[in-house]
Design a protein around this motif. Structure first.
Motif, PDB file in Angstrom:
ATOM      1  N   VAL A  28       0.845  -1.210   0.000  1.00 10.12           N
ATOM      2  CA  VAL A  28       0.000   0.000   0.000  1.00 10.12           C
ATOM      3  C   VAL A  28       0.874   1.252   0.000  1.00 10.12           C
ATOM      4  CG1 VAL A  28      -1.697   1.326   1.314  1.00 10.12           C
ATOM      5  CG2 VAL A  28      -1.940  -1.156   1.126  1.00 10.12           C
ATOM      6  N   GLY A  29       1.928   1.251   0.814  1.00  7.94           N
ATOM      7  CA  GLY A  29       2.832   2.393   0.854  1.00  7.94           C
ATOM      8  C   GLY A  29       3.490   2.636  -0.484  1.00  7.94           C
ATOM      9  N   THR A  30       3.887   1.574  -1.164  1.00  5.66           N
ATOM     10  CA  THR A  30       4.525   1.700  -2.482  1.00  5.66           C
ATOM     11  C   THR A  30       3.570   2.317  -3.491  1.00  5.66           C
ATOM     12  OG1 THR A  30       5.867  -0.274  -2.033  1.00  5.66           O
ATOM     13  CG2 THR A  30       5.684   0.429  -4.325  1.00  5.66           C
ATOM     14  N   LEU A  31       2.313   1.867  -3.482  1.00  7.94           N
ATOM     15  CA  LEU A  31       1.326   2.371  -4.437  1.00  7.94           C
ATOM     16  C   LEU A  31       0.972   3.834  -4.187  1.00  7.94           C
ATOM     17  CD1 LEU A  31      -1.046  -0.728  -4.598  1.00  7.94           C
ATOM     18  CD2 LEU A  31       0.670  -0.032  -6.284  1.00  7.94           C
ATOM     19  N   LEU A  32       0.956   4.244  -2.915  1.00 12.30           N
ATOM     20  CA  LEU A  32       0.562   5.614  -2.580  1.00 12.30           C
ATOM     21  C   LEU A  32       1.716   6.597  -2.654  1.00 12.30           C
ATOM     22  CD1 LEU A  32      -1.859   5.110   0.461  1.00 12.30           C
ATOM     23  CD2 LEU A  32      -2.449   5.563  -1.924  1.00 12.30           C
ATOM     24  N   PHE A  33       2.943   6.108  -2.506  1.00 14.77           N
ATOM     25  CA  PHE A  33       4.090   7.001  -2.365  1.00 14.77           C
ATOM     26  C   PHE A  33       4.259   7.922  -3.574  1.00 14.77           C
ATOM     27  CE2 PHE A  33       8.527   8.262  -2.208  1.00 14.77           C
ATOM     28  CZ  PHE A  33       8.699   8.541  -0.858  1.00 14.77           C
ATOM     29  N   GLY A  34       4.134   7.357  -4.774  1.00 14.22           N
ATOM     30  CA  GLY A  34       4.349   8.157  -5.976  1.00 14.22           C
ATOM     31  C   GLY A  34       3.285   9.212  -6.199  1.00 14.22           C
ATOM     32  N   SER A  35       2.136   9.105  -5.526  1.00 11.14           N
ATOM     33  CA  SER A  35       1.052  10.065  -5.731  1.00 11.14           C
ATOM     34  C   SER A  35       1.164  11.283  -4.825  1.00 11.14           C
ATOM     35  CB  SER A  35      -0.299   9.380  -5.490  1.00 11.14           C
ATOM     36  OG  SER A  35      -0.418   8.965  -4.134  1.00 11.14           O
ATOM     37  N   LEU A  36       2.148  11.279  -3.911  1.00 10.01           N
ATOM     38  CA  LEU A  36       2.294  12.382  -2.963  1.00 10.01           C
ATOM     39  C   LEU A  36       3.440  13.311  -3.372  1.00 10.01           C
ATOM     40  CD1 LEU A  36       1.922  10.445   0.420  1.00 10.01           C
ATOM     41  CD2 LEU A  36       0.242  11.959  -0.626  1.00 10.01           C
ATOM     42  N   SER A  37       3.175  14.610  -3.338  1.00  8.30           N
ATOM     43  CA  SER A  37       4.233  15.595  -3.571  1.00  8.30           C
ATOM     44  C   SER A  37       5.119  15.675  -2.337  1.00  8.30           C
ATOM     45  CB  SER A  37       3.616  16.968  -3.851  1.00  8.30           C
ATOM     46  OG  SER A  37       2.927  17.429  -2.682  1.00  8.30           O
ATOM     47  N   ASN A  56      12.202  -4.251   6.863  1.00  2.97           N
ATOM     48  CA  ASN A  56      13.204  -3.454   6.143  1.00  2.97           C
ATOM     49  C   ASN A  56      13.716  -4.182   4.906  1.00  2.97           C
ATOM     50  OD1 ASN A  56      13.081  -1.205   7.816  1.00  2.97           O
ATOM     51  ND2 ASN A  56      14.586  -2.027   9.242  1.00  2.97           N
ATOM     52  N   VAL A  57      13.848  -5.503   4.993  1.00  4.84           N
ATOM     53  CA  VAL A  57      14.227  -6.282   3.812  1.00  4.84           C
ATOM     54  C   VAL A  57      13.118  -6.208   2.760  1.00  4.84           C
ATOM     55  CG1 VAL A  57      14.657  -8.621   2.949  1.00  4.84           C
ATOM     56  CG2 VAL A  57      15.789  -7.829   5.037  1.00  4.84           C
ATOM     57  N   ILE A  58      11.866  -6.289   3.198  1.00  8.55           N
ATOM     58  CA  ILE A  58      10.732  -6.196   2.270  1.00  8.55           C
ATOM     59  C   ILE A  58      10.723  -4.842   1.565  1.00  8.55           C
ATOM     60  CG2 ILE A  58       8.203  -6.151   2.096  1.00  8.55           C
ATOM     61  CD1 ILE A  58       8.130  -8.082   4.497  1.00  8.55           C
ATOM     62  N   LYS A  59      11.101  -3.782   2.273  1.00 11.12           N
ATOM     63  CA  LYS A  59      11.059  -2.425   1.723  1.00 11.12           C
ATOM     64  C   LYS A  59      12.172  -2.147   0.720  1.00 11.12           C
ATOM     65  CE  LYS A  59      11.124   0.321   5.292  1.00 11.12           C
ATOM     66  NZ  LYS A  59      11.272   0.679   6.727  1.00 11.12           N
ATOM     67  N   LEU A  60      13.245  -2.917   0.746  1.00 10.57           N
ATOM     68  CA  LEU A  60      14.433  -2.589  -0.037  1.00 10.57           C
ATOM     69  C   LEU A  60      14.146  -2.507  -1.537  1.00 10.57           C
ATOM     70  CD1 LEU A  60      17.438  -2.005  -0.068  1.00 10.57           C
ATOM     71  CD2 LEU A  60      17.860  -4.470  -0.127  1.00 10.57           C
ATOM     72  N   ALA A  61      13.494  -3.535  -2.103  1.00 16.92           N
ATOM     73  CA  ALA A  61      13.219  -3.542  -3.547  1.00 16.92           C
ATOM     74  C   ALA A  61      12.308  -2.378  -3.968  1.00 16.92           C
ATOM     75  CB  ALA A  61      12.629  -4.886  -3.970  1.00 16.92           C
ATOM     76  N   PRO A  62      11.183  -2.113  -3.253  1.00 15.69           N
ATOM     77  CA  PRO A  62      10.365  -0.957  -3.630  1.00 15.69           C
ATOM     78  C   PRO A  62      11.108   0.374  -3.537  1.00 15.69           C
ATOM     79  CG  PRO A  62       9.114  -2.432  -2.219  1.00 15.69           C
ATOM     80  CD  PRO A  62      10.525  -2.931  -2.212  1.00 15.69           C
TER      81      PRO A  62
END
Length: 263
Positions: free
Chosen positions: A105-114, A195-201
């Protein structure tokens, strides 16, 4: 030619390879990394949440998060090594599906935020977590394991956005009535997993790049000192005073970030 590139890349970084931050920004970054290390060591675990908001006062939230993640992975190695074998493995496995959901969810929303949107989100998260740390409701009886999935999902999301996964995880774990050592060890292993899960995104979004990686490498000694100090402090220093100072700092930083976002 390939060999030359590899050797050149791993030489000590020149100034041109590092981010062009001000002295104040570097001091805030170094202090934030140290705080995170102390938290990773097991002392006053919640105040690692302050790191990205504090760094975001001087650099963009995305840069702060990207710079910190490689350091978190290094700290995780130290912390997991120190606490391995004392974690509740069953609890950790309960968290894994939710951590993946939150990071996605964080990955999908991150690009939409300035950048201003990120600052506003970060400021609100900081104030909510400060309020949680201040009030810290404690359940009278152990919480049901069915809450592991939503707690881990929120943990994965807030960890992705601001490396601030401790409060939602604590909401679930504290009422589980684990021993102090088991609690610290379970948190250490869980945060290593997320943190390992977050690395690739993070790499996919461009938050981690060559420049930020050199800056992270430069800060590894501070991270190591922080973890070692956290391990030493957790049995010797009054955490109550530290929590009060951190809560105050979180309120100040949270309001400052919201003000920066709205002005």
């Amino acid at each position: 030619m390939r060999g030359f590139f590899v050797v050149h890349f791993f030489e000590y970084p020149e100034a041109s390879m590092l981010p062009d931050y001000s002295v104040i920004a570097w001091l805030l970054i170094a202090f934030s990394v140290y705080l995170t290390g102390v938290s990773k060591g097991g002392f006053a675990g919640g105040f690692g949440t302050l790191s990205v908001p504090l760094m975001a006062l001087a650099i963009s939230p995305a840069q702060a998060a990207g710079l910190l993640l490689p350091l978190l992975l290094v700290m995780d190695v130290f912390a997991v090594k120190a606490w391995w074998g004392k974690q509740d493995a069953t609890e950790v496995w309960r968290f894994v599906p939710g951590l993946f959901i939150g990071v996605t969810v964080g990955t999908l929303l991150f690009g939409s935020l300035s950048e201003q949107g990120l600052r506003l989100t970060l400021g609100v998260i900081t104030l909510l977590f400060a309020a949680y740390m201040l009030l810290k409701p404690v359940a009278k009886k152990p919480i049901s394991t069915r809450w592991a999935l939503p707690a881990a999902s929120v943990c994965g999301f807030t960890s992705f956005m601001a490396h601030a996964g401790a409060p939602p995880l604590n909401v679930y774990l504290l009422p589980r009535k684990l021993s102090k050592e088991t609690f610290i060890a379970t948190c250490a292993v869980t945060f290593a997993v997320v943190n390992v899960i977050k690395l690739a995104p993070y790499m996919w979004l461009g938050e981690i790049n060559v420049t930020s990686a050199w800056a992270s490498l430069l800060l590894v000694p501070i991270a190591w000192i922080g973890v070692r100090n956290g391990l030493w402090l957790q049995s010797r220093v009054n955490e109550t005073l530290f929590y009060r100072l951190v809560i105050l700092a979180m309120f100040l930083v949270g309001f400052n970030l919201i003000w920066q976002a709205l002005k």
